[in-house]
Design a protein around this motif. Structure first.
Motif, PDB file in Angstrom:
ATOM      1  N   GLN A 119     -48.198  52.219   8.864  1.00 49.43           N
ATOM      2  CA  GLN A 119     -47.250  52.862   8.025  1.00 49.43           C
ATOM      3  C   GLN A 119     -47.144  53.850   7.280  1.00 49.43           C
ATOM      4  O   GLN A 119     -45.930  53.133   6.682  1.00 49.43           O
ATOM      5  CB  GLN A 119     -49.317  52.514   6.635  1.00 49.43           C
ATOM      6  CG  GLN A 119     -49.839  51.434   6.738  1.00 49.43           C
ATOM      7  CD  GLN A 119     -51.046  51.296   6.279  1.00 49.43           C
ATOM      8  OE1 GLN A 119     -51.062  51.887   5.837  1.00 49.43           O
ATOM      9  NE2 GLN A 119     -51.034  49.483   5.675  1.00 49.43           N
ATOM     10  N   LEU A 134     -43.584  53.044   9.284  1.00 48.69           N
ATOM     11  CA  LEU A 134     -43.435  51.446   8.256  1.00 48.69           C
ATOM     12  C   LEU A 134     -42.215  51.808   6.648  1.00 48.69           C
ATOM     13  O   LEU A 134     -41.458  51.228   6.722  1.00 48.69           O
ATOM     14  CB  LEU A 134     -43.974  50.449   8.766  1.00 48.69           C
ATOM     15  CG  LEU A 134     -43.914  50.157   9.469  1.00 48.69           C
ATOM     16  CD1 LEU A 134     -45.346  48.639   9.688  1.00 48.69           C
ATOM     17  CD2 LEU A 134     -42.787  49.554  10.164  1.00 48.69           C
ATOM     18  N   PRO A 165     -39.005  49.791   7.484  1.00 49.70           N
ATOM     19  CA  PRO A 165     -40.250  48.517   7.524  1.00 49.70           C
ATOM     20  C   PRO A 165     -38.933  47.746   8.194  1.00 49.70           C
ATOM     21  O   PRO A 165     -39.400  46.343   7.667  1.00 49.70           O
ATOM     22  CB  PRO A 165     -39.356  49.023   6.199  1.00 49.70           C
ATOM     23  CG  PRO A 165     -38.256  49.570   5.357  1.00 49.70           C
ATOM     24  CD  PRO A 165     -38.002  50.795   6.202  1.00 49.70           C
ATOM     25  N   TRP A 216     -44.667  46.295  13.052  1.00 50.37           N
ATOM     26  CA  TRP A 216     -45.016  45.639  12.479  1.00 50.37           C
ATOM     27  C   TRP A 216     -45.816  44.596  12.802  1.00 50.37           C
ATOM     28  O   TRP A 216     -47.199  44.392  12.940  1.00 50.37           O
ATOM     29  CB  TRP A 216     -44.073  44.721  12.009  1.00 50.37           C
ATOM     30  CG  TRP A 216     -43.871  45.412  10.547  1.00 50.37           C
ATOM     31  CD1 TRP A 216     -42.322  45.136  10.135  1.00 50.37           C
ATOM     32  CD2 TRP A 216     -43.657  45.387   9.468  1.00 50.37           C
ATOM     33  NE1 TRP A 216     -42.443  46.275   9.283  1.00 50.37           N
ATOM     34  CE2 TRP A 216     -42.810  45.771   8.595  1.00 50.37           C
ATOM     35  CE3 TRP A 216     -45.796  45.343   9.107  1.00 50.37           C
ATOM     36  CZ2 TRP A 216     -43.285  45.923   7.114  1.00 50.37           C
ATOM     37  CZ3 TRP A 216     -45.699  45.684   7.019  1.00 50.37           C
ATOM     38  CH2 TRP A 216     -44.539  46.454   6.712  1.00 50.37           C
ATOM     39  N   ARG A 235     -50.096  44.525  12.574  1.00 44.13           N
ATOM     40  CA  ARG A 235     -51.306  42.911  12.180  1.00 44.13           C
ATOM     41  C   ARG A 235     -52.293  43.400  12.776  1.00 44.13           C
ATOM     42  O   ARG A 235     -53.516  42.776  12.848  1.00 44.13           O
ATOM     43  CB  ARG A 235     -49.798  42.096  12.606  1.00 44.13           C
ATOM     44  CG  ARG A 235     -50.639  40.499  12.631  1.00 44.13           C
ATOM     45  CD  ARG A 235     -49.966  39.371  12.963  1.00 44.13           C
ATOM     46  NE  ARG A 235     -49.829  39.751  14.152  1.00 44.13           N
ATOM     47  CZ  ARG A 235     -48.520  38.909  14.676  1.00 44.13           C
ATOM     48  NH1 ARG A 235     -48.202  37.165  13.925  1.00 44.13           N
ATOM     49  NH2 ARG A 235     -47.869  38.943  15.696  1.00 44.13           N
ATOM     50  N   ALA A 276     -48.278  41.574   7.430  1.00 45.52           N
ATOM     51  CA  ALA A 276     -47.427  42.386   8.647  1.00 45.52           C
ATOM     52  C   ALA A 276     -46.831  40.886   9.113  1.00 45.52           C
ATOM     53  O   ALA A 276     -45.742  40.602  10.138  1.00 45.52           O
ATOM     54  CB  ALA A 276     -47.918  43.046   9.543  1.00 45.52           C
ATOM     55  N   TYR A 291     -43.991  39.892   7.829  1.00 39.17           N
ATOM     56  CA  TYR A 291     -42.017  39.937   8.241  1.00 39.17           C
ATOM     57  C   TYR A 291     -42.256  40.094   9.329  1.00 39.17           C
ATOM     58  O   TYR A 291     -40.719  39.850  10.211  1.00 39.17           O
ATOM     59  CB  TYR A 291     -42.400  41.993   8.612  1.00 39.17           C
ATOM     60  CG  TYR A 291     -42.487  42.595   6.987  1.00 39.17           C
ATOM     61  CD1 TYR A 291     -41.025  43.485   6.459  1.00 39.17           C
ATOM     62  CD2 TYR A 291     -43.446  43.046   5.672  1.00 39.17           C
ATOM     63  CE1 TYR A 291     -40.917  44.179   6.057  1.00 39.17           C
ATOM     64  CE2 TYR A 291     -42.813  43.306   4.634  1.00 39.17           C
ATOM     65  CZ  TYR A 291     -41.385  44.038   4.594  1.00 39.17           C
ATOM     66  OH  TYR A 291     -41.365  44.901   3.593  1.00 39.17           O
TER      67      TYR A 291
END
Length: 249
Positions: A64, A67, A71, A77, A81, A96, A99
């Protein structure tokens, strides 16, 4: 203790994790973050390693943080997830997944953000702008849409609008690396003296001291100026075995 190239230590960190020498790798990662507390590559490497070790909470925390700086990184991501699903964090896993779906977009995808990513890959900047604008209007929390909109505006030479958009992004993600670089680029082209370029540079160089991401993202960057890594860091004593705790950026 003598100084060495940060690039070399980062390469060594990657090697340690590839050899599954996790204790040494986390110790080296902590050493790097001690001197470069927002170093993006280190956060990513440590987050992926924590995932491999089933250190779910640590992995989520590190990913996190990374990201919030980048991002648009689909690999992170996907890792986030996996960690979120392992800890039954449904909201994080769903975000996630959104994305991932849009960043993997093809021309057959129907969401505006996905259409924007597809158009950007084809360098169709008018279509990308329209799609990203629609996607960002629907989902203002989606920073990949916001960054895509900045990129499209930049290529359409709407530098004022792009600069304004980077300001919005940095209100949400103060260390978003691409937004800082785009602010610098727009300010240079506009000759805007009101932009604190030195502040943006200071933050960007703390995150990516050797400009590796800068070269990856922007085709117009003169590679010869960044061809040789220069950032230095005190050498690491591999006998150090610090307990791992996630560093605060």
């Amino acid at each position: 203790m003598s100084d060495v190239l940060l690039f070399d230590l980062s390469q060594h960190l990657e090697k340690l994790f590839s050899q599954q020498r996790y204790d040494a790798g986390f110790a080296l990662g902590r050493h790097i973050l001690r001197y470069y507390p927002r170093h993006l590559a280190t956060y990513k490497q440590m987050g992926m390693a924590a995932l491999a070790k089933s250190m779910w909470e640590d992995s989520i925390d590190l990913l996190q943080r990374a990201l919030s700086i980048d991002p648009e990184d689909i690999q992170m991501w996907e890792a986030l997830r996996s960690a979120a699903m392992a800890t039954e964090l449904q909201a994080e896993a769903a975000l996630a997944a959104d994305y991932i779906k849009d960043l993997h977009a093809t021309s057959e995808e129907t969401t505006p953000v996905a259409a924007g990513h597809d158009a950007a890959r084809q360098q169709d900047w008018v279509r990308a702008y329209e799609a990203y604008r629609a996607g960002y209007a629907q989902h203002p929390q989606r920073m990949d849409a916001a960054l895509g909109l900045v990129t499209a505006l930049f290529h359409l030479e709407a530098y004022d609008a792009a600069l304004l958009m980077t300001n919005h992004i940095l209100e949400e993600l103060p260390y978003c690396l691409k937004a800082h670089w785009q602010s610098i680029r727009c300010a240079h082209l506009l000759q805007d003296q009101t932009v604190d370029v030195q502040r943006h540079l200071r933050i960007a160089r703390g995150i990516d001291p050797d400009g590796r991401y800068l070269l990856r993202w922007f085709d117009d960057v003169q590679e010869e100026k960044l061809a040789h890594p220069r950032a230095l860091i005190p050498a690491w004593d591999e006998s150090e075995r610090w307990a791992y705790h996630a560093a605060t950026p």
